[in-house]
Design an enzyme around this catalytic site. Structure first.
Site, PDB file in Angstrom:
ATOM      1  N   THR A 206       0.849  -1.126   0.055  1.00  0.00           N
ATOM      2  CA  THR A 206       0.038   0.100  -0.067  1.00  0.00           C
ATOM      3  C   THR A 206       0.792   1.274  -0.006  1.00  0.00           C
ATOM      4  O   THR A 206       0.236   2.335   0.347  1.00  0.00           O
ATOM      5  CB  THR A 206      -1.030  -0.049   1.225  1.00  0.00           C
ATOM      6  OG1 THR A 206       0.005  -0.049   2.541  1.00  0.00           O
ATOM      7  CG2 THR A 206      -2.245  -1.124   1.116  1.00  0.00           C
ATOM      8  N   GLY A 208       2.407   4.577  -1.044  1.00  0.00           N
ATOM      9  CA  GLY A 208       2.247   5.622  -2.035  1.00  0.00           C
ATOM     10  C   GLY A 208       0.755   5.688  -2.597  1.00  0.00           C
ATOM     11  O   GLY A 208       0.388   6.320  -3.201  1.00  0.00           O
ATOM     12  N   GLY A 210      -1.490   7.230  -0.789  1.00  0.00           N
ATOM     13  CA  GLY A 210      -2.261   8.753  -0.567  1.00  0.00           C
ATOM     14  C   GLY A 210      -1.713   9.613  -1.685  1.00  0.00           C
ATOM     15  O   GLY A 210      -2.454  10.286  -2.314  1.00  0.00           O
ATOM     16  N   CYS A 211      -0.383   9.438  -2.145  1.00  0.00           N
ATOM     17  CA  CYS A 211      -0.005  10.173  -3.243  1.00  0.00           C
ATOM     18  C   CYS A 211      -0.806  10.039  -4.487  1.00  0.00           C
ATOM     19  O   CYS A 211      -1.247  10.913  -5.196  1.00  0.00           O
ATOM     20  CB  CYS A 211       1.457   9.984  -3.408  1.00  0.00           C
ATOM     21  SG  CYS A 211       2.426   9.681  -1.893  1.00  0.00           S
TER      22      CYS A 211
HETATM   23  O1  PXL Z   1       3.056   8.874   1.439  1.00  0.00           O
HETATM   24  C1  PXL Z   1       3.659  10.007   1.758  1.00  0.00           C
HETATM   25  C2  PXL Z   1       4.827  10.307   1.009  1.00  0.00           C
HETATM   26  C3  PXL Z   1       5.076  11.326   0.274  1.00  0.00           C
HETATM   27  N1  PXL Z   1       6.153  11.682  -0.423  1.00  0.00           N
HETATM   28  C4  PXL Z   1       7.131  10.874  -0.470  1.00  0.00           C
HETATM   29  C5  PXL Z   1       7.168   9.933   0.328  1.00  0.00           C
HETATM   30  C6  PXL Z   1       6.032   9.393   0.985  1.00  0.00           C
HETATM   31  C7  PXL Z   1       5.982   8.137   1.932  1.00  0.00           C
HETATM   32  O2  PXL Z   1       6.843   7.570   1.778  1.00  0.00           O
HETATM   33  O3  PXL Z   1       8.462   9.114   0.525  1.00  0.00           O
HETATM   34  C8  PXL Z   1       8.209  11.534  -1.029  1.00  0.00           C
END
Ligand code: PXL
Length: 261
Positions: A206, A208, A210-211
């Site tokens: 899971t 990433g 949220g991104c």
């Molecule tokens: O999931 C949040 C997130 C956002 N940006 C970067 C991340 C992460 C989680 O590891 O590495 C660069």
């Protein structure tokens, strides 16, 4: 072709951050530009180090892309520190007046590493919430930013209204960090309350999510979709991307960003 500016951090492991965002935009057929805020040293097992990009260079990436190519939507992810929050806010006020912004208020990685300095949350609320059409906190972030009491729908709605009172156009509280077999994502927007309910998938892959979700929403907004439709389509895409995750790495692996929906 619709254009998306992504303001976020780099994940060397390719599963989250800028890398997830570019793959997501590409899957949606949207042109991706980036303003990189930080370089993380990272794989599926966790974040080993963070190297910050100077705030002025972050602002210059924003002005360079927006003044030439322009954008139909903007997604903001990892902001790293308070000076970068302020630099992003002033660059957006100058160059992005009518462009919808989706703000994923990234604070801590799945593996527990801080991605936002403790003193930067206040700046993010004050300077960036008012610029956001939508903010997309998970449960720990909603606890930190809006004193979310529990994962119940009613409490999520109360927290979302608090975030809107701070200036955000709408708020989507994501239920993934709860434990119920159905994940409820609760959005409060100008049209009322929307619930997006999906079955919880049994998987450790899971990283990433949220991104990926916030970028998929931003792509929908770039295409001119109404907010509830953009969120619904993005949520279906993330479900398919988790379902077909390639199983890479020994920790929390990436999604399949090219999943067919
Ligand atoms: O999931 C949040 C997130 C956002 N940006 C970067 C991340 C992460 C989680 O590891 O590495 C660069």
């Amino acid at each position: 072709m619709k254009r998306l500016l992504i303001i976020a951090g780099s994940d060397s492991g390719g599963g989250a951050g800028i890398q997830a965002d570019i793959k997501t935009a590409s899957a949606f057929g949207v042109y991706a530009m980036t303003a990189i805020t930080a370089v993380t040293v990272q794989n599926t097992r966790g974040v080993k180090a963070v190297h910050s990009v100077p705030p002025a260079v972050v602002a210059e990436q924003i002005s360079a892309t927006l003044s030439d190519i322009g954008a139909d939507a903007i997604k903001i992810g990892m902001l790293d520190n308070a000076a970068t929050v302020k630099a992003v806010a002033s660059a957006l006020k100058k160059h992005a007046k009518k462009i919808p912004v989706v703000l994923d208020p990234v604070m801590i990685s799945t593996s527990g590493h801080r991605l936002l300095a403790p003193n930067a949350a206040a700046a993010m609320m004050k300077d960036l919430f008012p610029l956001a059409a939508l903010i997309t906190p998970n449960i720990p972030e909603a606890k930190a930013l809006a004193h979310l009491k529990s994962a119940k729908r009613n409490d999520a709605e109360i927290a979302a209204r608090k975030l809107i009172a701070m200036g955000a156009g709408a708020a989507l509280i994501k239920g993934g960090h709860a434990t119920a077999s159905t994940i409820d994502d609760v959005m409060v927007w100008k049209g009322g309350v929307e619930i997006y309910a999906f079955p919880r998938l049994k998987t450790r892959h899971t990283h990433g999510t949220g991104c990926t979700l916030s970028t998929a929403i931003a792509c929908g907004l770039a295409e001119g979709e109404p907010l509830p439709l953009a969120v619904g389509r993005a949520r279906e895409y993330v479900q398919a991307a988790i379902e077909t995750a390639p199983g890479l790495g020994k920790g929390h692996g990436p999604l399949n960003h090219f999943a067919q929906v």
